[in-house]
Design an enzyme around this catalytic site. Sequence first.
Site, PDB file in Angstrom:
ATOM      1  N   VAL A 178      38.302 -38.901 -18.627  1.00 31.21           N
ATOM      2  CA  VAL A 178      38.447 -39.986 -19.601  1.00 31.21           C
ATOM      3  C   VAL A 178      38.186 -39.297 -20.939  1.00 31.21           C
ATOM      4  O   VAL A 178      37.052 -38.980 -21.272  1.00 31.21           O
ATOM      5  CB  VAL A 178      37.464 -41.141 -19.335  1.00 31.21           C
ATOM      6  CG1 VAL A 178      37.553 -42.187 -20.434  1.00 31.21           C
ATOM      7  CG2 VAL A 178      37.748 -41.780 -17.975  1.00 31.21           C
ATOM      8  N   PRO A 179      39.260 -38.992 -21.681  1.00 36.18           N
ATOM      9  CA  PRO A 179      39.189 -38.008 -22.764  1.00 36.18           C
ATOM     10  C   PRO A 179      38.526 -38.477 -24.063  1.00 36.18           C
ATOM     11  O   PRO A 179      39.170 -38.555 -25.117  1.00 36.18           O
ATOM     12  CB  PRO A 179      40.651 -37.643 -22.974  1.00 36.18           C
ATOM     13  CG  PRO A 179      41.382 -38.898 -22.632  1.00 36.18           C
ATOM     14  CD  PRO A 179      40.612 -39.502 -21.491  1.00 36.18           C
ATOM     15  N   CYS A 180      37.239 -38.726 -24.006  1.00 39.46           N
ATOM     16  CA  CYS A 180      36.509 -39.116 -25.217  1.00 39.46           C
ATOM     17  C   CYS A 180      36.503 -37.985 -26.251  1.00 39.46           C
ATOM     18  O   CYS A 180      36.323 -38.237 -27.441  1.00 39.46           O
ATOM     19  CB  CYS A 180      35.101 -39.575 -24.873  1.00 39.46           C
ATOM     20  SG  CYS A 180      34.100 -38.353 -24.018  1.00 39.46           S
ATOM     21  N   HIS A 181      36.735 -36.747 -25.800  1.00 36.15           N
ATOM     22  CA  HIS A 181      36.779 -35.618 -26.735  1.00 36.15           C
ATOM     23  C   HIS A 181      37.976 -35.708 -27.683  1.00 36.15           C
ATOM     24  O   HIS A 181      37.982 -35.054 -28.713  1.00 36.15           O
ATOM     25  CB  HIS A 181      36.801 -34.283 -25.979  1.00 36.15           C
ATOM     26  CG  HIS A 181      37.973 -34.113 -25.062  1.00 36.15           C
ATOM     27  ND1 HIS A 181      38.002 -34.669 -23.797  1.00 36.15           N
ATOM     28  CD2 HIS A 181      39.153 -33.471 -25.232  1.00 36.15           C
ATOM     29  CE1 HIS A 181      39.159 -34.355 -23.224  1.00 36.15           C
ATOM     30  NE2 HIS A 181      39.871 -33.627 -24.076  1.00 36.15           N
TER      31      HIS A 181
END
Length: 156
Positions: free
Chosen positions: A118-121
């Site tokens: 889950v690409p919070c970056h």
Amino acid sequence: MKTAFINSPLGITKIEGDENGVAVISVLSEGELSIEIPTELLDAVTQLQEYFEGKRTEFTFKLNPKGTDFQQKVWQELLNIPFGKTMSYLDLSKKLGDVKAIRAVASANGKNPLWIVVPCHRVIGTDGSLTGYAGGLWRKKWLLEHENPSKQQSLF
């Protein structure tokens, strides 16, 4: 809950889940690697290794993160940010339908239990700066450069 520890360029990756899906993926600065990988986590381990090798841009294993309804909504929206792209916290708040919820969106982003997948970056400041990242800004910079090597991040 089953657990596996694998090596990655950013540290030891801890993967937790069961037959219902992967609930937690986090990064540790140190730890023991798993000798055996539980069957329930094999797909996740394989796909994360492929991601770090530059052979995978999306994940297909089953996810089962725990969080509030609002957090789940934010995490679901994060999954829509394409590989190699970024979005600001403000734009993310707008996509979720409430520009005033930017702090709540940032908080939910910071509580994302599924590192990388889950690409919070991929969420950055409106001015393009790297902002808070639970794994450390150096890891966020590495991930963004890994996903888009032609656009080196000069955000420090």
